[in-house]
Design a protein around this motif. Structure first.
Motif, mmCIF file in Angstrom:
data_model
loop_
_atom_site.group_PDB
_atom_site.id
_atom_site.type_symbol
_atom_site.label_atom_id
_atom_site.label_comp_id
_atom_site.label_asym_id
_atom_site.label_seq_id
_atom_site.Cartn_x
_atom_site.Cartn_y
_atom_site.Cartn_z
ATOM 1 N N LYS A 13 4.525 -0.098 9.615
ATOM 2 C CA LYS A 13 5.872 0.395 9.941
ATOM 3 C C LYS A 13 6.602 -0.611 10.829
ATOM 4 C CE LYS A 13 8.320 4.238 12.091
ATOM 5 N NZ LYS A 13 8.208 5.546 12.759
ATOM 6 N N ALA A 14 5.902 -1.167 11.797
ATOM 7 C CA ALA A 14 6.515 -2.157 12.686
ATOM 8 C C ALA A 14 6.972 -3.387 11.909
ATOM 9 C CB ALA A 14 5.536 -2.543 13.794
ATOM 10 N N GLU A 15 6.157 -3.844 10.981
ATOM 11 C CA GLU A 15 6.538 -5.002 10.162
ATOM 12 C C GLU A 15 7.826 -4.707 9.388
ATOM 13 O OE1 GLU A 15 5.112 -8.148 9.826
ATOM 14 O OE2 GLU A 15 3.932 -7.533 11.565
ATOM 15 N N TYR A 16 7.934 -3.516 8.855
ATOM 16 C CA TYR A 16 9.073 -3.112 8.045
ATOM 17 C C TYR A 16 10.329 -2.923 8.912
ATOM 18 C CZ TYR A 16 11.740 -0.426 4.550
ATOM 19 O OH TYR A 16 12.691 0.033 3.675
ATOM 20 N N GLU A 17 10.167 -2.223 10.056
ATOM 21 C CA GLU A 17 11.327 -1.900 10.877
ATOM 22 C C GLU A 17 11.725 -3.004 11.845
ATOM 23 O OE1 GLU A 17 10.742 1.952 12.682
ATOM 24 O OE2 GLU A 17 11.384 2.943 10.838
ATOM 25 N N VAL A 18 10.764 -3.735 12.397
ATOM 26 C CA VAL A 18 11.088 -4.771 13.379
ATOM 27 C C VAL A 18 11.346 -6.106 12.698
ATOM 28 C CG1 VAL A 18 10.296 -6.015 15.421
ATOM 29 C CG2 VAL A 18 9.779 -3.580 15.178
ATOM 30 N N GLN A 48 14.371 -0.060 7.140
ATOM 31 C CA GLN A 48 14.090 -1.498 7.120
ATOM 32 C C GLN A 48 14.980 -2.237 8.124
ATOM 33 O OE1 GLN A 48 14.629 -3.447 3.341
ATOM 34 N NE2 GLN A 48 13.451 -5.234 3.984
ATOM 35 N N GLY A 49 14.322 -2.993 9.018
ATOM 36 C CA GLY A 49 15.022 -3.864 9.961
ATOM 37 C C GLY A 49 15.782 -3.169 11.069
ATOM 38 N N LEU A 54 17.558 -4.882 18.360
ATOM 39 C CA LEU A 54 16.899 -4.703 19.653
ATOM 40 C C LEU A 54 16.071 -5.938 20.007
ATOM 41 C CD1 LEU A 54 16.300 -2.846 22.058
ATOM 42 C CD2 LEU A 54 14.415 -1.895 20.726
ATOM 43 N N ALA A 55 15.357 -6.489 19.034
ATOM 44 C CA ALA A 55 14.571 -7.702 19.275
ATOM 45 C C ALA A 55 15.493 -8.858 19.672
ATOM 46 C CB ALA A 55 13.755 -8.064 18.038
#
Length: 187
Positions: A13-18, A48-49, A54-55
């Motif tokens: 999930k982190a890979e997909y959203e972040v 996605q993304g 935020l990053a």
């Protein structure tokens, strides 16, 4: 195909959203079917993304802090101390000082663990006193008058004075630095 643990699903999930990678790339990276990832993403509402902004903001904030630290290091010591006091006062007024104290304590622990000799420990003590001098009134001075000593007592006192002192442990130094109890920099 592999079956993912809960931690692996959170990483996916982190890979997909972040990072914003596609569901197909997530499936390849974790060795599962695209349909499994798609089902999980849909049921949990992955976007996605969604964390990319935020990053980017966090990277910008870290860069800004680094630039401010560089400017601060160019100031005279007294100016840096006053600036640090003002920052602490403002953070405390906003209720953020506790998290700053935790970050500073973590850094102090890391530095103390790197200390390899008593000189390193003394440097830490001096740095702590320069950055945050005590706001309390100085302790009252105590005067000791010695009138007479027998030879045996004098010899024992001389032995005690000449005995080597064990180097403090990093843990005791960290506690002393955080409490402001290290001595030897009173001049």
């Amino acid at each position: 195909m592999a079956r993912l643990s809960e931690d692996q699903w959170q990483a996916a999930k982190a890979e997909y959203e972040v990072r914003g990678i596609s569901l197909g790339d997530v499936a390849k990276k974790f060795g599962v079917n695209v349909s499994s990832v798609s089902r999980r993403a849909k049921s949990e509402g992955w976007i996605q993304g969604q964390m990319q902004e935020l990053a980017a903001r966090k990277v910008a904030a870290v860069k800004e802090i680094a630039a401010v630290e560089m400017q601060t290091q160019e100031l005279p010591l007294r100016m840096r101390h006053t600036l640090q006091t003002v920052v602490q006062e403002r953070l405390q007024a906003e209720g953020m000082l506790a998290s700053l104290d935790i970050a500073l304590a973590d850094r102090a622990i890391a530095l103390a663990m790197e200390a390899t000799c008593p000189d390193d420990i003394e440097t830490l003590s001096r740095a702590r006193k320069n950055l945050a001098p005590s706001v309390h009134a100085p302790a009252p001075q105590t005067t000791v008058t010695v009138t007479q000593q027998t030879e045996a007592k004098a010899g024992a006192a001389a032995d005690a004075v000449s005995a080597p002192v064990a180097a403090p442990t990093p843990d005791s130094v960290v506690r002393a630095v955080l409490a402001g109890n290290l001595s030897g920099d009173d001049d």
